[in-house]
Design a protein around this motif. Sequence first.
Motif, PDB file in Angstrom:
ATOM      1  N   THR A 103       0.826  -1.208   0.000  1.00  0.00           N
ATOM      2  CA  THR A 103       0.000   0.000   0.000  1.00  0.00           C
ATOM      3  C   THR A 103       0.856   1.252   0.000  1.00  0.00           C
ATOM      4  O   THR A 103       0.546   2.234  -0.688  1.00  0.00           O
ATOM      5  CB  THR A 103      -0.932  -0.003   1.216  1.00  0.00           C
ATOM      6  OG1 THR A 103      -1.723  -1.197   1.204  1.00  0.00           O
ATOM      7  CG2 THR A 103      -1.857   1.201   1.190  1.00  0.00           C
ATOM      8  N   LEU A 104       1.941   1.252   0.781  1.00  0.00           N
ATOM      9  CA  LEU A 104       2.830   2.408   0.804  1.00  0.00           C
ATOM     10  C   LEU A 104       3.482   2.635  -0.558  1.00  0.00           C
ATOM     11  O   LEU A 104       3.638   3.782  -1.001  1.00  0.00           O
ATOM     12  CB  LEU A 104       3.902   2.215   1.878  1.00  0.00           C
ATOM     13  CG  LEU A 104       3.397   2.232   3.335  1.00  0.00           C
ATOM     14  CD1 LEU A 104       4.526   1.908   4.296  1.00  0.00           C
ATOM     15  CD2 LEU A 104       2.787   3.591   3.679  1.00  0.00           C
ATOM     16  N   VAL A 105       3.855   1.558  -1.238  1.00  0.00           N
ATOM     17  CA  VAL A 105       4.407   1.688  -2.592  1.00  0.00           C
ATOM     18  C   VAL A 105       3.378   2.319  -3.524  1.00  0.00           C
ATOM     19  O   VAL A 105       3.701   3.180  -4.348  1.00  0.00           O
ATOM     20  CB  VAL A 105       4.856   0.307  -3.119  1.00  0.00           C
ATOM     21  CG1 VAL A 105       5.218   0.387  -4.608  1.00  0.00           C
ATOM     22  CG2 VAL A 105       6.053  -0.207  -2.326  1.00  0.00           C
ATOM     23  N   PHE A 106       2.111   1.907  -3.391  1.00  0.00           N
ATOM     24  CA  PHE A 106       1.043   2.487  -4.207  1.00  0.00           C
ATOM     25  C   PHE A 106       0.963   3.994  -3.983  1.00  0.00           C
ATOM     26  O   PHE A 106       0.890   4.777  -4.928  1.00  0.00           O
ATOM     27  CB  PHE A 106      -0.285   1.822  -3.852  1.00  0.00           C
ATOM     28  CG  PHE A 106      -1.459   2.357  -4.631  1.00  0.00           C
ATOM     29  CD1 PHE A 106      -1.938   1.669  -5.735  1.00  0.00           C
ATOM     30  CD2 PHE A 106      -2.090   3.542  -4.265  1.00  0.00           C
ATOM     31  CE1 PHE A 106      -3.022   2.155  -6.458  1.00  0.00           C
ATOM     32  CE2 PHE A 106      -3.167   4.030  -4.988  1.00  0.00           C
ATOM     33  CZ  PHE A 106      -3.629   3.335  -6.084  1.00  0.00           C
ATOM     34  N   VAL A 146       2.968   0.009 -11.843  1.00  0.00           N
ATOM     35  CA  VAL A 146       3.347  -0.010 -10.431  1.00  0.00           C
ATOM     36  C   VAL A 146       2.110   0.043  -9.539  1.00  0.00           C
ATOM     37  O   VAL A 146       2.013  -0.673  -8.537  1.00  0.00           O
ATOM     38  CB  VAL A 146       4.302   1.161 -10.112  1.00  0.00           C
ATOM     39  CG1 VAL A 146       4.614   1.201  -8.622  1.00  0.00           C
ATOM     40  CG2 VAL A 146       5.583   1.034 -10.916  1.00  0.00           C
ATOM     41  N   LEU A 147       1.126   0.876  -9.893  1.00  0.00           N
ATOM     42  CA  LEU A 147      -0.093   0.965  -9.090  1.00  0.00           C
ATOM     43  C   LEU A 147      -0.836  -0.368  -9.086  1.00  0.00           C
ATOM     44  O   LEU A 147      -1.313  -0.827  -8.040  1.00  0.00           O
ATOM     45  CB  LEU A 147      -0.996   2.068  -9.624  1.00  0.00           C
ATOM     46  CG  LEU A 147      -0.494   3.508  -9.503  1.00  0.00           C
ATOM     47  CD1 LEU A 147      -1.535   4.481 -10.053  1.00  0.00           C
ATOM     48  CD2 LEU A 147      -0.149   3.863  -8.072  1.00  0.00           C
ATOM     49  N   GLY A 148      -0.932  -0.997 -10.245  1.00  0.00           N
ATOM     50  CA  GLY A 148      -1.654  -2.267 -10.316  1.00  0.00           C
ATOM     51  C   GLY A 148      -0.967  -3.370  -9.534  1.00  0.00           C
ATOM     52  O   GLY A 148      -1.613  -4.114  -8.774  1.00  0.00           O
ATOM     53  N   LEU A 156      -8.014   3.558  -2.216  1.00  0.00           N
ATOM     54  CA  LEU A 156      -9.394   3.766  -2.659  1.00  0.00           C
ATOM     55  C   LEU A 156      -9.765   5.242  -2.581  1.00  0.00           C
ATOM     56  O   LEU A 156     -10.431   5.779  -3.473  1.00  0.00           O
ATOM     57  CB  LEU A 156     -10.345   2.927  -1.801  1.00  0.00           C
ATOM     58  CG  LEU A 156     -10.063   1.416  -1.765  1.00  0.00           C
ATOM     59  CD1 LEU A 156     -11.085   0.721  -0.872  1.00  0.00           C
ATOM     60  CD2 LEU A 156     -10.093   0.833  -3.167  1.00  0.00           C
ATOM     61  N   VAL A 157      -9.322   5.894  -1.499  1.00  0.00           N
ATOM     62  CA  VAL A 157      -9.599   7.324  -1.355  1.00  0.00           C
ATOM     63  C   VAL A 157      -8.887   8.115  -2.448  1.00  0.00           C
ATOM     64  O   VAL A 157      -9.448   9.040  -3.049  1.00  0.00           O
ATOM     65  CB  VAL A 157      -9.165   7.816   0.035  1.00  0.00           C
ATOM     66  CG1 VAL A 157      -9.291   9.330   0.137  1.00  0.00           C
ATOM     67  CG2 VAL A 157     -10.009   7.142   1.113  1.00  0.00           C
ATOM     68  N   LEU A 158      -7.651   7.747  -2.750  1.00  0.00           N
ATOM     69  CA  LEU A 158      -6.902   8.438  -3.794  1.00  0.00           C
ATOM     70  C   LEU A 158      -7.577   8.288  -5.150  1.00  0.00           C
ATOM     71  O   LEU A 158      -7.623   9.221  -5.956  1.00  0.00           O
ATOM     72  CB  LEU A 158      -5.474   7.905  -3.862  1.00  0.00           C
ATOM     73  CG  LEU A 158      -4.541   8.293  -2.706  1.00  0.00           C
ATOM     74  CD1 LEU A 158      -3.198   7.610  -2.859  1.00  0.00           C
ATOM     75  CD2 LEU A 158      -4.360   9.809  -2.654  1.00  0.00           C
ATOM     76  N   GLY A 205      -8.372  10.064  -8.949  1.00  0.00           N
ATOM     77  CA  GLY A 205      -8.168   9.062  -9.987  1.00  0.00           C
ATOM     78  C   GLY A 205      -8.646   9.487 -11.356  1.00  0.00           C
ATOM     79  O   GLY A 205      -8.236   8.913 -12.367  1.00  0.00           O
ATOM     80  N   LEU A 206      -9.509  10.467 -11.412  1.00  0.00           N
ATOM     81  CA  LEU A 206     -10.003  10.946 -12.706  1.00  0.00           C
ATOM     82  C   LEU A 206      -9.099  12.013 -13.295  1.00  0.00           C
ATOM     83  O   LEU A 206      -9.417  12.589 -14.329  1.00  0.00           O
ATOM     84  CB  LEU A 206     -11.424  11.495 -12.555  1.00  0.00           C
ATOM     85  CG  LEU A 206     -12.473  10.472 -12.096  1.00  0.00           C
ATOM     86  CD1 LEU A 206     -13.828  11.140 -11.954  1.00  0.00           C
ATOM     87  CD2 LEU A 206     -12.555   9.317 -13.071  1.00  0.00           C
ATOM     88  N   GLY A 207      -7.954  12.246 -12.654  1.00  0.00           N
ATOM     89  CA  GLY A 207      -7.023  13.233 -13.178  1.00  0.00           C
ATOM     90  C   GLY A 207      -7.267  14.606 -12.594  1.00  0.00           C
ATOM     91  O   GLY A 207      -8.158  14.811 -11.765  1.00  0.00           O
ATOM     92  N   PRO A 208      -6.458  15.574 -13.022  1.00  0.00           N
ATOM     93  CA  PRO A 208      -6.593  16.931 -12.474  1.00  0.00           C
ATOM     94  C   PRO A 208      -7.903  17.577 -12.908  1.00  0.00           C
ATOM     95  O   PRO A 208      -8.512  17.182 -13.902  1.00  0.00           O
ATOM     96  CB  PRO A 208      -5.389  17.663 -13.074  1.00  0.00           C
ATOM     97  CG  PRO A 208      -5.072  16.907 -14.323  1.00  0.00           C
ATOM     98  CD  PRO A 208      -5.388  15.470 -14.031  1.00  0.00           C
TER      99      PRO A 208
END
Length: 356
Positions: free
Chosen positions: A72-75, A102-104, A182-184, A189-192
């Motif tokens: 999770t920290l790596v994510f 990396v996220l996946g 999940l919060v991120l 997650g939809l971008g800026p």
Amino acid sequence: MNEHGTEAPDGTSTEAVRLDQGHIEGTGGIPERFTNPGLPAHIHRSADVDEKAARKAEKQVATLFTLSIIGTLVFIVAYFAIDHRTQVFMPGIGLANLQNVVLGVSLAVSLFMIGAGAVHWAKTLMPDEEVVEERHTLRSQDEDRTAAVDTILGGGDQAQLGRRPLIKYTLGGALGLFAVPLVLQVAGGLGPLPGDALSTTFWRKGMKLMRDPEGTPIKATDVTIGSVFHVMPEGIDKSEHVLEEKGKAAVLLMRLDPDDIKVAKERDWGHDGIVAYSKICTHVGCPVGLYEQQTHHLLCPCHQSTFDVTQDCKVIFGPAGRPLPQLKITVDNEGYLVADSPFREAVGPSFWERGS
């Protein structure tokens, strides 16, 4: 049929008669009942009888939960540290987005380690002795119901959470941190945010309205009542980001009887009943492409938002939150339809930074 294949006088086989008589003679007409074999003897695991083995299992479970925390920290670090435009070669796949890879992988490791730790915990430390619960058709007595509640509340003690604080703390850390990705994803997650990206399009004053995809100009005389044209601005194919600009600049052109137009602004921004509106639905950005000639309604096929062209594309049905923006148009000296100004408001879906 006898035992060799002949029938008895009453039509039944002699074999069946003999078996039935033997059954009745031996049991007095009551089918023989099997004795309940009960549950097999419980086999104790090493952790049940050896505290050293139990501590070893505890450390293994805690290690799995700790690996989940690391994943999770790596994510989280990768989400902010890796440029989303960075590419990496993946064997068997080709070029891939490094951040996505990396996220996946980190999210998969985090989730897998939580599951593996929970399974190992259950297999080695949690009670595994089988029990039989007699079920009653009537409501249980109050004492039994209270005992059931006490059993449920005591589940934490049976799972040895009190005796195994290392598991408790690492599990809490793994599950708590796992919520962060999940919060991120929800928050960013939809971008800026679009900023002014949707407030400015390729349209400029004097640009001709071109048929899409033919790329030919349109004269006012070409637009008859009830007709619809899919329109792009002149020269958009030469822009640096063609697809992005086309996605924002798409326009629908229609001609109505001027007497059917109920809003003065719409009439003034059009030309002799010819009006142009953004093709991008103000709900989530789907292309609005269905025009009902008799009702003068524009329909978005994604979520059925409906806009009334006679009322400045006011929303009359569906989840869209505002009307479609109108493009102010006029004609040039040769009679071709041209933009009289860019869009006066942001096209597409509503967003936090958009003004009223």
